[in-house]
Motif scaffolding. Sequence first.
Motif, PDB file in Angstrom:
ATOM      1  N   ARG A  96       0.804  -1.210   0.000  1.00  0.00           N
ATOM      2  CA  ARG A  96       0.000   0.000   0.000  1.00  0.00           C
ATOM      3  C   ARG A  96       0.846   1.273   0.000  1.00  0.00           C
ATOM      4  O   ARG A  96       0.313   2.371  -0.037  1.00  0.00           O
ATOM      5  N   ILE A 503      -1.615   0.314   7.697  1.00  0.00           N
ATOM      6  CA  ILE A 503      -2.352   0.061   6.457  1.00  0.00           C
ATOM      7  C   ILE A 503      -1.855  -1.198   5.751  1.00  0.00           C
ATOM      8  O   ILE A 503      -2.594  -1.822   4.981  1.00  0.00           O
ATOM      9  N   GLU A 504      -0.616  -1.616   6.026  1.00  0.00           N
ATOM     10  CA  GLU A 504      -0.093  -2.794   5.351  1.00  0.00           C
ATOM     11  C   GLU A 504      -0.707  -4.088   5.867  1.00  0.00           C
ATOM     12  O   GLU A 504      -0.453  -5.160   5.306  1.00  0.00           O
ATOM     13  N   ASP A 506      -3.670  -4.628   5.456  1.00  0.00           N
ATOM     14  CA  ASP A 506      -4.455  -4.948   4.266  1.00  0.00           C
ATOM     15  C   ASP A 506      -3.629  -5.812   3.316  1.00  0.00           C
ATOM     16  O   ASP A 506      -4.138  -6.767   2.723  1.00  0.00           O
ATOM     17  N   THR A 507      -2.344  -5.486   3.166  1.00  0.00           N
ATOM     18  CA  THR A 507      -1.449  -6.285   2.321  1.00  0.00           C
ATOM     19  C   THR A 507      -1.309  -7.698   2.865  1.00  0.00           C
ATOM     20  O   THR A 507      -1.387  -8.683   2.118  1.00  0.00           O
ATOM     21  N   ARG A 510      -4.601  -9.617   2.153  1.00  0.00           N
ATOM     22  CA  ARG A 510      -4.810  -9.947   0.736  1.00  0.00           C
ATOM     23  C   ARG A 510      -3.873 -11.048   0.264  1.00  0.00           C
ATOM     24  O   ARG A 510      -4.250 -11.909  -0.543  1.00  0.00           O
ATOM     25  N   ALA A 552      -8.751  -1.130  14.383  1.00  0.00           N
ATOM     26  CA  ALA A 552      -8.379  -0.660  13.042  1.00  0.00           C
ATOM     27  C   ALA A 552      -7.888  -1.835  12.201  1.00  0.00           C
ATOM     28  O   ALA A 552      -8.223  -1.946  11.010  1.00  0.00           O
ATOM     29  N   ALA A 553      -7.095  -2.729  12.801  1.00  0.00           N
ATOM     30  CA  ALA A 553      -6.617  -3.908  12.075  1.00  0.00           C
ATOM     31  C   ALA A 553      -7.776  -4.818  11.686  1.00  0.00           C
ATOM     32  O   ALA A 553      -7.804  -5.382  10.584  1.00  0.00           O
ATOM     33  N   GLY A 555     -10.712  -3.840  10.988  1.00  0.00           N
ATOM     34  CA  GLY A 555     -11.357  -3.191   9.857  1.00  0.00           C
ATOM     35  C   GLY A 555     -10.670  -3.491   8.538  1.00  0.00           C
ATOM     36  O   GLY A 555     -11.284  -3.396   7.466  1.00  0.00           O
ATOM     37  N   LEU A 556      -9.395  -3.849   8.597  1.00  0.00           N
ATOM     38  CA  LEU A 556      -8.640  -4.209   7.390  1.00  0.00           C
ATOM     39  C   LEU A 556      -8.690  -5.708   7.106  1.00  0.00           C
ATOM     40  O   LEU A 556      -8.084  -6.167   6.140  1.00  0.00           O
TER      41      LEU A 556
END
Length: 606
Positions: A96, A503-504, A506-507, A510, A552-553, A555-556
């Motif tokens: 990201r 934000i990673e 999310d990485t 995925r 927050a994590a 949420g990802l």
Amino acid sequence: METPAAAAPAGSLFPSFLLLACGTLVAALLGAAHRLGLFYQLLHKVDKASVRHGGENVAAVLRAHGVRFIFTLVGGHISPLLVACEKLGIRVVDTRHEVTAVFAADAMARLSGTVGVAAVTAGPGLTNTVTAVKNAQMAQSPILLLGGAASTLLQNRGALQAVDQLSLFRPLCKFCVSVRRVRDIVPTLRAAMAAAQSGTPGPVFVELPVDVLYPYFMVQKEMVPAKPPKGLVGRVVSWSLGASARGTAAPGHPPGFPAAGSALCGDPEPGQEASDGAGESGPAHPNVCRQASGCRGDLGCSLLPWRDGTGAVRPQPPPPHPGEPQCGPEEGGCHCPSSHSSKIIIVNRNREEMLLNSDIFWKPQEAVQGDVGSFVLKLVEGLQGQTWAPDWVEELREADRQKEQTFREKAAMPVAQHLNPVQVLQLVEETLPDNSILVVDGGDFVGTAAHLVQPRGPLRWLDPGAFGTLGVGAGFALGAKLCRPDAEVWCLFGDGAFGYSLIEFDTFVRHKIPVMALVGNDAGWTQISREQVPSLGSNVACGLAYTDYHKAAMGLGARGLLLSRENEDQVVKVLHDAQQQCRDGHPVVVNILIGRTDFRDGSIAV
């Protein structure tokens, strides 16, 4: 009396002038033809309908060099090489933020002993990587950064995302080249891979403009007008654009695509290898690092690594972890030799770094230019049978016992709110498995961990290094887990540093990469606050909030757990739960609310 020679007729100079003018014109035309690649095009015809492209050449070279992963953040400038890598079985891992891609390539290089590879798009994509590239340079880590660029004819003409990228990276990289023709991709990448690993290992940068990567028919469509202009000047410009595009795309090998093999990963052409020539060739192989680590007992004395590429042997207790910076923010003090009677042996691949500040603050007894791991193995071989004073060994053990007693006392001290970080980290040390890799990213919490949590072996502790770079955590964890899939990757974050990596997750979700993050959340930049408040009387810009990072994590798409005073008796249970969820394939964030202690009072942040 001599008679002056008769003046030459004026008309006789005209043929010479005409001959000179014609010669100059012919030379200019030949030069222009050569620059446009017209002579080369006579021997190598371009298949104008072919869908093959330069990205396939890039992927073939990478596969021939054993590259298994390429880290990236996608952009239109580099799409062909990413698609080609996927087709050849090279796993494309998109992040990201571009800086994470380079940090991941750095970790891959450190743990595998090969070149880590990242590819990012032009302009801001590349400028976003500067911090990570500098970090790799200071760590002597061999990485290859592939960067997109505007087409060759549009550079310096205000094209989208077009900047002077080579000037930006020359101070940071051993090798900086912009590929101008498709036929130059293979030899340039071969030279870059050799340069990254030769002498003092380090980052290299190869710029790949879009007209080098994309198929010819697409480049022609974008560059050459569909309808020829009517005017003479317009026709000349249109023809020259087409000639330039054909010259860029003209193949340098017989029709067909080169197979990935020794021809793509052999020695670079003469004059193409870029190296500073310092030290032994190539980065230390992980096996050498493991063998060198196992020699500490054989030496009977302490091995004090100096930054990332240097070592010193001295009769003093070692710092907490191999490879951590000796005067940086994480270790709460300076481990530089303090006694003028100490004899220092310094080892570094890079001569300039090896002798930095020598004869000013310190003087080496011996200076050895070479690989630290290889040096230690040779040293052990030469010191077979050497014995050391038993009272010195007992003195070191007693110092360790006193230190551990101090830690136990600090762990038992109450804190004003939340959990005692010393106690939490002692429990982390007890829970940490033998196959774990520790990635640490932060200030105060990580500095405390450096005293309490021990790596389980060589190459199992990755930290920001001498550059003091916050934000390495997610990238290092990504590269570490992909390189060592059977290892448990535990990340220790300060809450400030975690903001870069959140934000990673999310990485990680995925790409199904299970790592475990422990966030020491004390709602502040405590490393700075410890010094700023008493010296300057203000906590300005040092305050954060007790943010719900675990939510927050979640949420990802990751798993999130909370540790606070309400469940302080379940720290070990929560850590085991996080481990199990990781083993089930989920990335996990454990948000640990901690209070403040005086454990690191007096530590410096500059």
